[in-house]
Design an enzyme around this catalytic site. Structure first.
Site, short mmCIF file in Angstrom:
data_model
loop_
_atom_site.label_atom_id
_atom_site.label_comp_id
_atom_site.label_asym_id
_atom_site.label_seq_id
_atom_site.Cartn_x
_atom_site.Cartn_y
_atom_site.Cartn_z
N HIS A 148 -6.17 1.65 -4.03
CA HIS A 148 -5.16 1.14 -3.08
C HIS A 148 -4.83 -0.31 -3.39
CE1 HIS A 148 -8.53 -0.24 -0.04
NE2 HIS A 148 -8.82 -0.55 -1.28
N HIS B 155 -2.27 1.03 7.02
CA HIS B 155 -2.70 0.96 5.62
C HIS B 155 -2.99 2.37 5.10
CE1 HIS B 155 -4.35 -0.62 1.93
NE2 HIS B 155 -5.49 0.04 2.13
N CYS C 5 0.81 -1.23 0.00
CA CYS C 5 0.00 0.00 0.00
C CYS C 5 0.84 1.27 0.00
CB CYS C 5 -0.97 -0.01 1.18
SG CYS C 5 -0.18 0.04 2.81
#
Length: 367
Positions: free
Chosen positions: A339, A327, A275
């Site tokens: 993402h 994240h 990510c």
């Protein structure tokens, strides 16, 4: 037949009652009653001349201004191209052919003039013209006083050198924050204007947003060109530019849809992402924004924004793997996130709802 305003064949001309000194070649004579700030400086000229190109030059802020049509003399009046002059001073022109009306705008200033009328409207107030405008041979002629009275610039005539000198009052509102090249066109491969970088701290006037990644600018020493619009290089910001840059960012990010997920992937390659390496790579490649490697540190960058303030390009941070922040994704508008976290999906678009709203921690704006 009048030529359409939007074609480059139509040149707008400014007619100025500049009178040469009684003795040929005399420069800088004072106008009757003294000199007034922002007013056209008048000197003596013979009114018996007919149309002539006469070798008249124009200088803007001490530098030659190249115009599409050279200045001419018509029975003692100097005619200058309004489009070239007004645009060089940062104004925008529009033409209504049905009513023969020109509208010039610059910041808070709006000037409206219908060719042939003895007056114009400057921000709704009546401005009396020394000479009514006219259309001749496809050219619209309007008084030079528009420069001084509408744009606040000073205009003077140097009879000895036969030069109209214009001094602008541009607001150099933008500051260079990282040494940047002044380019001849909005392209990193184009020629530079001058040999040296514009150093940090230099001031610029932004004429327009030429594209999501380029600004057309003027420098205080009279140079015109283009500089990078990336946030790293100047402190220029606008909502319209941010919106266009977000579109560029998102379009580039979408080119990686389906790229495999790999935890700890290096940000120096694009074959796999996690990510934070994905976010880091996209922001750096498009906007030259250099982010830390991991999401926890990325969440310290930029400024915090609330969910009801979100706009395209903002970063969204979430708890994950037992971490307060583990994240990150890019908000792309319409309640969606771009993402990666899944080996099955790789880089993908997903709705910002359900688990993501429950795990949401903060949003950060970087441009």
């Amino acid at each position: 037949m009048t030529k359409p305003f939007h074609t480059r064949k139509l040149t707008w001309l400014l007619a100025a009652s500049l009178v040469l000194a009684a003795q040929a070649g005399t420069a800088g004579a004072e106008p009757a009653g003294g000199t007034a700030t922002g007013a056209l400086t008048e000197t003596a000229i013979s009114a018996t001349q007919t149309t002539s190109t006469s070798g008249i030059a124009i200088e803007l802020d001490g530098r030659p201004l190249q115009t599409e049509t050279p200045p001419i003399l018509v029975d003692g009046s100097v005619l200058l191209p309004i489009r070239d002059v007004f645009e060089a001073l940062g104004a925008t022109l529009a033409w209504d052919d049905s009513s023969k009306t020109v509208t010039a705008t610059q910041g808070q200033m709006t000037l409206v003039y219908r060719i042939g009328d003895p007056t114009a409207l400057l921000n709704g107030q009546t401005l009396t013209l020394p000479v009514p405008g006219q259309i001749a041979d496809g050219y619209a002629l309007v008084p030079l006083r528009f420069v001084s009275e509408a744009l606040g610039s000073e205009v003077a005539w140097d009879g000895e050198s036969r030069t109209v000198r214009i001094t602008s009052t541009l607001n150099y509102e933008t500051t260079v924050t990282w040494g940047v090249n002044l380019r001849s066109s909005p392209d990193a491969s184009s020629d530079t204007v001058g040999e040296e970088l514009l150093p940090t701290g230099n001031k610029l006037h932004v004429v327009r947003e030429a594209s999501p990644l380029w600004l057309e600018v003027r420098t205080p020493d009279g140079r015109s060109g283009y500089v990078s619009a990336k946030p790293k290089y100047t402190n220029y910001r606008s909502n319209s530019l941010a919106d266009k840059q977000a579109d560029e960012l998102i379009a580039y990010g979408k080119t990686f849809e389906g790229t495999p997920y790999e935890f700890g992937a290096s940000s120096d390659q694009t074959k796999t992402f996690d990510c934070s390496s994905f976010v880091k790579r996209v922001y750096e490649d498009v906007l030259s924004i250099e982010l830390p490697r991991v999401s926890y540190d990325q969440a310290k960058e930029g400024t915090e924004v609330s969910l009801n303030e979100l706009r395209k390009g903002d970063l969204l941070f979430f708890s994950a793997r037992g971490l307060d922040i583990g994240h990150v994704g890019i908000y792309i508008g319409d309640n969606q996130i771009l993402h990666t976290y899944s080996k099955e999906q790789g880089v993908h678009i997903e709705a910002f709802d359900g688990q993501w709203t429950k795990r949401f921690v903060t949003a950060r704006r970087l441009f």
